[in-house]
Design an enzyme around this catalytic site. Sequence first.
Site, short mmCIF file in Angstrom:
data_model
loop_
_atom_site.label_atom_id
_atom_site.label_comp_id
_atom_site.label_asym_id
_atom_site.label_seq_id
_atom_site.Cartn_x
_atom_site.Cartn_y
_atom_site.Cartn_z
N HIS A 1 -34.03 0.67 14.75
CA HIS A 1 -34.97 1.13 15.55
C HIS A 1 -36.53 1.18 15.12
CE1 HIS A 1 -35.93 4.94 13.74
NE2 HIS A 1 -34.50 4.95 13.78
N ARG B 1 -34.32 7.22 20.02
CA ARG B 1 -35.09 5.95 19.34
C ARG B 1 -34.40 4.66 19.20
NH1 ARG B 1 -32.96 9.96 16.06
NH2 ARG B 1 -32.34 9.40 13.91
#
Length: 249
Positions: free
Chosen positions: A10, A61
Amino acid sequence: MPGKLILVRHGQSVWNVENLFTGWHDVDLSPQGRNEAEEAARQLLAEKIEIDLAFTSVLKRAIRTLWIILDGMDRMWLPVERSWRLNERHYGALQGLNKAQTVEKHGEAQVKIWRRSYDVPPPPLSFDDPRHPRFDPRYKNIDPKLLPSTESLKDTLARVLPYWTSRIAPELRSGRNVMIVAHGNSLRALVKMLDNVSDSEITELNIPTGVPLLYELDAELQPLSHRYLGDPVAIAAAAEAVRRQTEKR
């Protein structure tokens, strides 16, 4: 032939910027993290890689990074499966603490062991701590005994591996191209398994945020090759940024 495997860590999160231990705490991407996800989509398009399905964790995220990538590729319709088994490593009682202050309290050597050793977890949360994942509604249908109160990287691999075997590997064997958008440690665990990285060497491996890592696999899902997608100079800079963040006090 098996499908291609694409791993994406991420993008930078807001707690990365604030130098806090994150783990399973659910924080969002920073503006830079969103830009990194957009760049990942551009690199995948440039390589003309067709993705058939995607896997991600249940932390925003990673989910948002995946959304941005799929949006940038005009593939929002692709099937996506989320699993807690792809979550970041659980940092136990360290979650939410400032890393520099933790070093001041416990000493640099001890904190480095907690952060980078393969098999030594940080201090655990108590089972009744309100931060324990058993109190989070996203895990309400999971046996509390399976939910960690802390994890080492070894524990993270033990948690990720059954999901790889049961869900991800069969899709690859069927010839489908699979993208996994997850976290630094859940992806390090997969890389350790795929590349047979030693316990000592894995402690030094850093995966840059938002840079797709492409694996070509043989029929036994053993790597034939792997490479990061994008400009080598930019990739090196991203890897160095992650290294500095890892060592930041």
